[in-house]
Write an enzyme that holds these catalytic residues in place. Sequence first.
Site, PDB file in Angstrom:
ATOM      1  N   HIS A  81       0.823  -1.213   0.000  1.00 23.83           N
ATOM      2  CA  HIS A  81       0.000   0.000   0.000  1.00 23.83           C
ATOM      3  C   HIS A  81       0.863   1.271   0.000  1.00 23.83           C
ATOM      4  O   HIS A  81       0.460   2.288   0.568  1.00 23.83           O
ATOM      5  CB  HIS A  81      -0.982  -0.022   1.179  1.00 23.83           C
ATOM      6  CG  HIS A  81      -0.317  -0.073   2.540  1.00 23.83           C
ATOM      7  ND1 HIS A  81      -0.842  -0.752   3.604  1.00 23.83           N
ATOM      8  CD2 HIS A  81       0.832   0.490   3.003  1.00 23.83           C
ATOM      9  CE1 HIS A  81      -0.063  -0.609   4.655  1.00 23.83           C
ATOM     10  NE2 HIS A  81       0.973   0.148   4.314  1.00 23.83           N
ATOM     11  N   HIS A 132      -1.665   4.653   9.753  1.00 25.13           N
ATOM     12  CA  HIS A 132      -0.294   5.129   9.984  1.00 25.13           C
ATOM     13  C   HIS A 132      -0.342   6.433  10.780  1.00 25.13           C
ATOM     14  O   HIS A 132       0.021   7.492  10.282  1.00 25.13           O
ATOM     15  CB  HIS A 132       0.427   5.339   8.655  1.00 25.13           C
ATOM     16  CG  HIS A 132       0.527   4.107   7.803  1.00 25.13           C
ATOM     17  ND1 HIS A 132      -0.520   3.596   7.101  1.00 25.13           N
ATOM     18  CD2 HIS A 132       1.584   3.278   7.539  1.00 25.13           C
ATOM     19  CE1 HIS A 132      -0.136   2.511   6.430  1.00 25.13           C
ATOM     20  NE2 HIS A 132       1.131   2.294   6.680  1.00 25.13           N
ATOM     21  N   HIS A 154      10.296  -4.026   3.790  1.00 22.05           N
ATOM     22  CA  HIS A 154      10.732  -2.630   3.762  1.00 22.05           C
ATOM     23  C   HIS A 154      11.055  -2.149   5.169  1.00 22.05           C
ATOM     24  O   HIS A 154      10.503  -2.632   6.147  1.00 22.05           O
ATOM     25  CB  HIS A 154       9.757  -1.692   3.055  1.00 22.05           C
ATOM     26  CG  HIS A 154       8.374  -1.530   3.627  1.00 22.05           C
ATOM     27  ND1 HIS A 154       7.496  -2.563   3.795  1.00 22.05           N
ATOM     28  CD2 HIS A 154       7.695  -0.413   4.025  1.00 22.05           C
ATOM     29  CE1 HIS A 154       6.341  -2.103   4.256  1.00 22.05           C
ATOM     30  NE2 HIS A 154       6.431  -0.802   4.421  1.00 22.05           N
ATOM     31  N   GLU A 169       4.152  -5.548   8.497  1.00 22.48           N
ATOM     32  CA  GLU A 169       2.825  -5.346   7.887  1.00 22.48           C
ATOM     33  C   GLU A 169       2.297  -6.637   7.257  1.00 22.48           C
ATOM     34  O   GLU A 169       1.092  -6.795   7.061  1.00 22.48           O
ATOM     35  CB  GLU A 169       2.884  -4.238   6.824  1.00 22.48           C
ATOM     36  CG  GLU A 169       3.081  -2.850   7.416  1.00 22.48           C
ATOM     37  CD  GLU A 169       3.087  -1.739   6.367  1.00 22.48           C
ATOM     38  OE1 GLU A 169       2.948  -0.575   6.751  1.00 22.48           O
ATOM     39  OE2 GLU A 169       3.257  -2.021   5.156  1.00 22.48           O
TER      40      GLU A 169
END
Length: 282
Positions: A12, A59, A193, A240
């Site tokens: 995303h 977030h 990431h 995530e």
Amino acid sequence: MARVTAGVATSHVPAIGAAIDRGRTREQYWAPVFAGYEWSKAWIADHTPDVVLLVYNDHASAFSLQMIPTFAIGCAESYPIADEGLGPRPVPVVEGHGGLACHLAEQLILDEFDMTVVNEMSVDHGLTVPLSLLFGQPERWPVRVVPLAVNVVQYPPPTGNRCYALGEAIRRAVASYPEDLDVQVWGTGGMSHQLQGMRAGLINAPFDNAFLEKMTAEPEALRQIPHIEYLREAGSEGIELVMWLVMRGALGAHPKELHRVYHVPASNTAVGHLVLEAGWPT
Ligand code: DHB
Ligand code: FE
């Protein structure tokens, strides 16, 4: 009766949303990323569900360090787009499905998953970028969305095993909703990431590809991955990926992989994307 028909997993990355909003999808850097979603856009045009139960993480947009729900389900009729610093993304308001969401909240809590019920919240890139990747830039989103927010921002996040079990409970809860609804479950975020610190920019393609491979037929192995392994192998934001396991848990035994994409880089992230047809019957 409602039923879970398919699952979608996708990264995303917020820069993907910015590329779409600014008409930059054909640029050399971005074209290969969006090429991976062409098949999925055609597929979903033929298989548009009534509702997407969209598993994502906030977030620090709707929630902050003042409130950190582990699992939160949106029961509102609509969700405004969050302002993440540059103004809200120019995308349609997200319409909810209060009836299904309240049913899911009730069933999941009675099934001993202690969901936080959210009646008002904005939604950020974690939820809107996947919608843009699959549906492009419509006037209105063609589906209703039940947001399911998972805390993967502040330690301790839930385990992958718990996320998978939540997915299994979602499958049961959807199946007990009396209205005839086609429901897809989407899991977002990932793949490897890390956005900060000494290892910022970390990408681990072997780990990611093994994860993609095991999603369909070997999810039991993925359930057992501990937090420390996500951190070590996939970077701090690689955690995530536990949200993909909510989606996988909701698909039952023997789903079918319809489409798979892996591309590096998009911003700081390895982009992974799967479309899975639900196993049916369970
Ligand atoms: C990036 C990726 C994310 O998943 C996110 O939430 C924020 C930033 C990135 O790669 O830039
Ligand atoms: Fe993210």
